[in-house]
Design an enzyme around this catalytic site. Structure first.
Site, PDB file in Angstrom:
ATOM      1  N   SER A  91       0.792  -1.240   0.000  1.00 14.00           N
ATOM      2  CA  SER A  91       0.000   0.000   0.000  1.00 14.00           C
ATOM      3  C   SER A  91       0.820   1.284   0.000  1.00 14.00           C
ATOM      4  CB  SER A  91      -0.926   0.029   1.209  1.00 14.00           C
ATOM      5  OG  SER A  91      -2.101  -0.647   0.896  1.00 14.00           O
ATOM      6  N   LYS A 100       0.428   3.268  -2.995  1.00 16.44           N
ATOM      7  CA  LYS A 100      -0.785   4.072  -3.216  1.00 16.44           C
ATOM      8  C   LYS A 100      -0.482   5.573  -3.137  1.00 16.44           C
ATOM      9  CE  LYS A 100      -3.805   0.419  -1.435  1.00 16.44           C
ATOM     10  NZ  LYS A 100      -4.553  -0.065  -0.264  1.00 16.44           N
ATOM     11  N   TYR A 141      -3.801  -2.661 -10.558  1.00 16.08           N
ATOM     12  CA  TYR A 141      -3.757  -2.498  -9.097  1.00 16.08           C
ATOM     13  C   TYR A 141      -2.852  -3.558  -8.442  1.00 16.08           C
ATOM     14  CZ  TYR A 141      -5.217  -2.492  -4.230  1.00 16.08           C
ATOM     15  OH  TYR A 141      -5.211  -2.469  -2.848  1.00 16.08           O
ATOM     16  N   TYR A 160      -4.235   2.651   8.069  1.00 18.14           N
ATOM     17  CA  TYR A 160      -5.457   1.848   8.235  1.00 18.14           C
ATOM     18  C   TYR A 160      -6.286   2.459   9.349  1.00 18.14           C
ATOM     19  CZ  TYR A 160      -2.259  -1.138   5.660  1.00 18.14           C
ATOM     20  OH  TYR A 160      -1.351  -1.597   4.761  1.00 18.14           O
ATOM     21  N   VAL A 216       1.097  -3.876   3.852  1.00 19.44           N
ATOM     22  CA  VAL A 216       1.031  -5.184   4.508  1.00 19.44           C
ATOM     23  C   VAL A 216       2.293  -6.031   4.296  1.00 19.44           C
ATOM     24  CG1 VAL A 216      -1.494  -5.318   4.620  1.00 19.44           C
ATOM     25  CG2 VAL A 216      -0.295  -6.214   2.610  1.00 19.44           C
TER      26      VAL A 216
HETATM   27  N1  GLU Z   1      -2.426  -5.291  -2.255  1.00 21.07           N
HETATM   28  C1  GLU Z   1      -2.945  -5.248  -0.931  1.00 21.07           C
HETATM   29  C2  GLU Z   1      -4.444  -5.412  -0.917  1.00 21.07           C
HETATM   30  O1  GLU Z   1      -5.122  -4.919  -1.741  1.00 21.07           O
HETATM   31  C3  GLU Z   1      -2.534  -3.942  -0.318  1.00 21.07           C
HETATM   32  C4  GLU Z   1      -2.846  -3.938   1.124  1.00 21.07           C
HETATM   33  C5  GLU Z   1      -2.008  -3.012   1.933  1.00 21.07           C
HETATM   34  O2  GLU Z   1      -0.775  -2.998   1.883  1.00 21.07           O
HETATM   35  O3  GLU Z   1      -2.658  -2.265   2.662  1.00 21.07           O
HETATM   36  O4  GLU Z   1      -5.005  -6.071  -0.094  1.00 21.07           O
END
Ligand code: GLU
Length: 304
Positions: free
Chosen positions: A63, A66, A188, A240, A258
């Protein structure tokens, strides 16, 4: 105060604590990492570069990517972007579907999966070769040619990506996805699979500490106001359902993934990356968060 000493002391103190975290197991391939790895690297505006532990090792940034897709999409669409995604903490899990129903398919923020999937869609609509163009953008930002997607991780996530597929299709039903869900999801999963080291990450994120300019060649990536806004989003939504706790204990904008990585930024001063793969119950690196708390407490270099 000697930053190197503070980092070394904090690293050795946290290295030996009992790691109460667990590896992210919902993406099968993420369980195949050495859970004992622990690395830290800081890059400062006045060009200090310093790392301890496994700071050269590449890991799945998940993430954290992102923030980079958001930067690219913001660069392309400007303020119009906020019609597609909002800027409020969600208060729900990163992969939750519940708010989308009542909020008409407009995700709460760009860092929950729903929001990041919309941002991936924006890039698909605006780039000629999305995977290649995004990777080149990341390479330019980090001043490194050694960054790649991991096909293994992307394929592993795709094989179990039912919830992200549900999110993408659900948002499409509200008209907030322009492209085919299968193409958006492919992009994604790839962008989440980017692999980088702590050293590469802290170098890359320095532009957010430097008013939107890369440090190496002074290239403007974002305006000062856009930079402020991305930092604000990292502060309020980057961890989160634990963003409040992170602000409370660490006091820096940042983003976790994650894969066990955390990047944190002190505007006008530094970017710091930590990697330790085991996650706490909220999905943030257990030792990574403990390290950053120790570092900002001892160095007094937090924004509050
Ligand atoms: N590719 C992971 C998902 O979509 C990213 C999650 C993360 O790192 O928060 O679940």
């Amino acid at each position: 105060m000697n930053i190197k000493e503070v980092i070394q002391n904090a690293y050795h103190k946290i290295k030996d604590i009992d790691d109460k975290g667990n590896l992210a197991s919902y993406i099968p391939e993420l369980e195949n990492v050495n859970s004992a790895c622990f690395g830290v690297h800081i890059s400062t505006i006045d060009t200090l570069n310093f790392g301890v532990g496994n700071y050269h090792d590449k890991f799945s940034i998940q993430s954290i990517a992102k923030v980079l897709t958001l930067t690219m999409a913001y660069n392309i669409l400007g303020e119009k972007l906020w019609k597609r995604v909002k800027v409020e903490p969600s208060g729900t899990a990163f992969n939750s579907l519940v708010q989308l129903e009542v909020e008409n398919g407009i995700p709460r923020n760009p860092f929950i999966n729903a929001g990041a999937i919309v941002i991936a869609d924006v890039l698909l609509s605006n780039l000629d070769n999305p995977k290649e163009d995004f990777l080149n953008f990341v390479k330019t930002l980090s001043n490194s040619k050694e960054i790649c997607y991991s096909e293994k991780i992307a394929t592993s996530e795709k094989s179990v990506g039912y919830r992200n597929a549900a999110l993408c299709n659900f948002i499409k039903s509200f008209g907030n996805i322009e492209n085919k869900p299968s193409e958006v999801l492919d992009f994604y999963f790839n962008l989440c699979s980017l692999e980088m080291s702590c050293k590469e990450l802290s170098n890359l994120f320095l532009f957010l500490a430097n008013d939107g300019f890369t440090l190496a060649d002074n290239e403007q990536i974002l305006t000062r106001s856009q930079t402020k806004r991305i930092n604000a989003l990292m502060q309020t939504c980057g961890f989160y359902d634990e963003s409040g706790e992170f602000a409370f204990k660490v006091g820096l904008p940042g983003k976790s993934g994650v894969g066990g990585g955390i990047i944190a930024v002190h505007p006008k001063q530094y970017a710091i990356a930590v990697w330790s793969p085991k996650l706490n119950e909220k999905g943030n690196s257990y030792k990574g968060m403990r390290f950053l708390e120790e570092f900002t407490t001892e160095s007094k270099l937090s924004i509050f």
